[in-house]
Design a protein around this motif. Structure first.
Motif, PDB file in Angstrom:
ATOM      1  N   GLU A 142     -11.695  -9.407   2.928  1.00 17.50           N
ATOM      2  CA  GLU A 142     -10.966  -8.264   1.122  1.00 17.50           C
ATOM      3  C   GLU A 142      -9.432  -9.033   1.490  1.00 17.50           C
ATOM      4  O   GLU A 142      -9.386  -8.685  -0.009  1.00 17.50           O
ATOM      5  CB  GLU A 142     -11.712  -6.817   1.565  1.00 17.50           C
ATOM      6  N   THR A 143      -9.001  -8.348   2.409  1.00 18.77           N
ATOM      7  CA  THR A 143      -7.582  -8.665   1.837  1.00 18.77           C
ATOM      8  C   THR A 143      -7.567 -10.591   2.233  1.00 18.77           C
ATOM      9  O   THR A 143      -6.132 -10.810   1.374  1.00 18.77           O
ATOM     10  CB  THR A 143      -7.118  -8.704   3.287  1.00 18.77           C
ATOM     11  N   ASN A 144      -7.800 -10.998   2.490  1.00 19.36           N
ATOM     12  CA  ASN A 144      -6.409 -12.574   3.222  1.00 19.36           C
ATOM     13  C   ASN A 144      -7.421 -13.910   2.089  1.00 19.36           C
ATOM     14  O   ASN A 144      -6.800 -14.614   1.445  1.00 19.36           O
ATOM     15  CB  ASN A 144      -7.188 -13.060   4.029  1.00 19.36           C
ATOM     16  N   THR A 203      -7.359  -4.999  -1.464  1.00 23.53           N
ATOM     17  CA  THR A 203      -9.002  -4.620  -1.734  1.00 23.53           C
ATOM     18  C   THR A 203      -9.584  -3.504  -2.673  1.00 23.53           C
ATOM     19  O   THR A 203     -11.143  -3.080  -2.271  1.00 23.53           O
ATOM     20  CB  THR A 203      -9.230  -3.930   0.114  1.00 23.53           C
ATOM     21  N   SER A 242     -13.101  -6.831   6.150  1.00 24.17           N
ATOM     22  CA  SER A 242     -10.730  -6.264   6.239  1.00 24.17           C
ATOM     23  C   SER A 242     -10.438  -6.732   5.895  1.00 24.17           C
ATOM     24  O   SER A 242      -9.086  -7.938   4.641  1.00 24.17           O
ATOM     25  CB  SER A 242     -10.995  -5.327   6.607  1.00 24.17           C
ATOM     26  N   GLY A 302      -9.012 -10.546  -2.334  1.00 24.51           N
ATOM     27  CA  GLY A 302      -7.575  -9.920  -2.811  1.00 24.51           C
ATOM     28  C   GLY A 302      -7.026 -11.396  -3.337  1.00 24.51           C
ATOM     29  O   GLY A 302      -5.735 -10.949  -4.343  1.00 24.51           O
ATOM     30  N   ASP A 345      -2.793  -2.169  -3.480  1.00 27.23           N
ATOM     31  CA  ASP A 345      -3.861  -2.182  -1.963  1.00 27.23           C
ATOM     32  C   ASP A 345      -5.315  -3.329  -3.219  1.00 27.23           C
ATOM     33  O   ASP A 345      -5.976  -3.376  -3.368  1.00 27.23           O
ATOM     34  CB  ASP A 345      -5.063  -0.898  -2.455  1.00 27.23           C
ATOM     35  N   ARG A 404       0.902  -1.452   0.056  1.00 25.74           N
ATOM     36  CA  ARG A 404      -0.140  -0.156  -0.083  1.00 25.74           C
ATOM     37  C   ARG A 404       1.269   1.339  -0.354  1.00 25.74           C
ATOM     38  O   ARG A 404       0.809   2.394  -0.688  1.00 25.74           O
ATOM     39  CB  ARG A 404      -0.813  -0.070   1.097  1.00 25.74           C
TER      40      ARG A 404
END
Length: 237
Positions: free
Chosen positions: A101-103, A57, A98, A106, A55, A39
């Motif tokens: 969306e990230t783990n 996400t 979060s 993404g 990013d 990021r």
């Protein structure tokens, strides 16, 4: 079998302890170029490292990186987040969203964006997804759920990309000695040890890397009764 010799590698979460090790070891093993994404990308002393803002996400950010790094041959989905609490009913809405969306989303969306590009390098391309031993144990709440989902995604990608000659590997491990695991009072794997196992596995054509005894034990426990993995369930009997 996928060689890093002259490979073009993209690492997500490149500023973290594991990510930095992936960047450095890829270069040591002969990668021609490494896109180090984060990021807030940092400067690197090696001209072979190309820092990119990403990013995971943000769909627009993913698309921009896919356009900037269209020559990638090895994608390493390493970026991840964890939560301090482990109860899935006590996580906040933000923690749950979060984490998903990230783990989970993404790595899935990155893999989807890069799949057509990787398919142009049949037999030389790979996706490496960093899971966790907690893919197979639900004790970490939403973190476990996201890693279990990513494990399933990796299995699907492996089958779908097989005809295109793209090798897909999943990596499972317990605690790694990084700031993310600073709270843990348990044995920790050195980032260099983990990364060497991953790249050795890639060179050998492995589909899965179980990097420590924790991962091996949890994988073996999948075939056992639930009460073996979660002994607290015995209290109900």
């Amino acid at each position: 079998m996928t060689s890093l010799k002259n490979a073009v590698v993209l690492v997500t979460g490149a500023n973290g302890g594991i990510g930095r090790q992936f960047v450095e070891e890829a270069l040591t093993r002969g990668a021609a170029k490494v896109y180090a994404t984060a990021r807030q990308p940092r400067e690197w002393e090696d001209e072979r490292v190309i820092p990119l803002q990403l990013d995971v996400t943000d769909p627009a950010s993913i698309q921009a990186v896919a356009e900037q790094a269209s020559d990638v041959t090895v994608l390493i989905n390493n970026a991840g987040v964890s939560t301090q609490s482990t109860g899935i009913l006590t996580h906040t809405d933000e923690e749950i969203r979060s984490s998903m969306e990230t783990n989970f989303l993404g790595p899935l969306f990155l893999s989807r964006a890069f799949a057509p590009l990787l398919s142009q390098h049949s037999g030389e391309a790979a996706i490496i997804n960093i899971h966790s031993a907690l893919s197979w144990n639900a004790l970490a709440g939403i973190y476990s759920a996201t890693k279990a989902g990513l494990w399933s995604v990796t299995n699907s990608l492996r089958l779908e990309l097989l005809p295109a000659g793209v090798h897909v590997m999943g990596v499972h491990m317990g605690f790694v000695d990084t700031p993310m695991a600073a709270h843990a009072n348990a044995p920790k794997l050195a980032p260099a040890d983990l990364v060497n196992q991953v790249f050795d596995g890639l060179a050998a054509g492995s589909y899965e890397v179980l990097a420590d005894d924790t991962a091996k034990g949890f994988k073996a426990g999948l075939s056992a009764p639930l009460e073996t993995m979660y002994p607290q369930l015995n209290a109900e009997n």
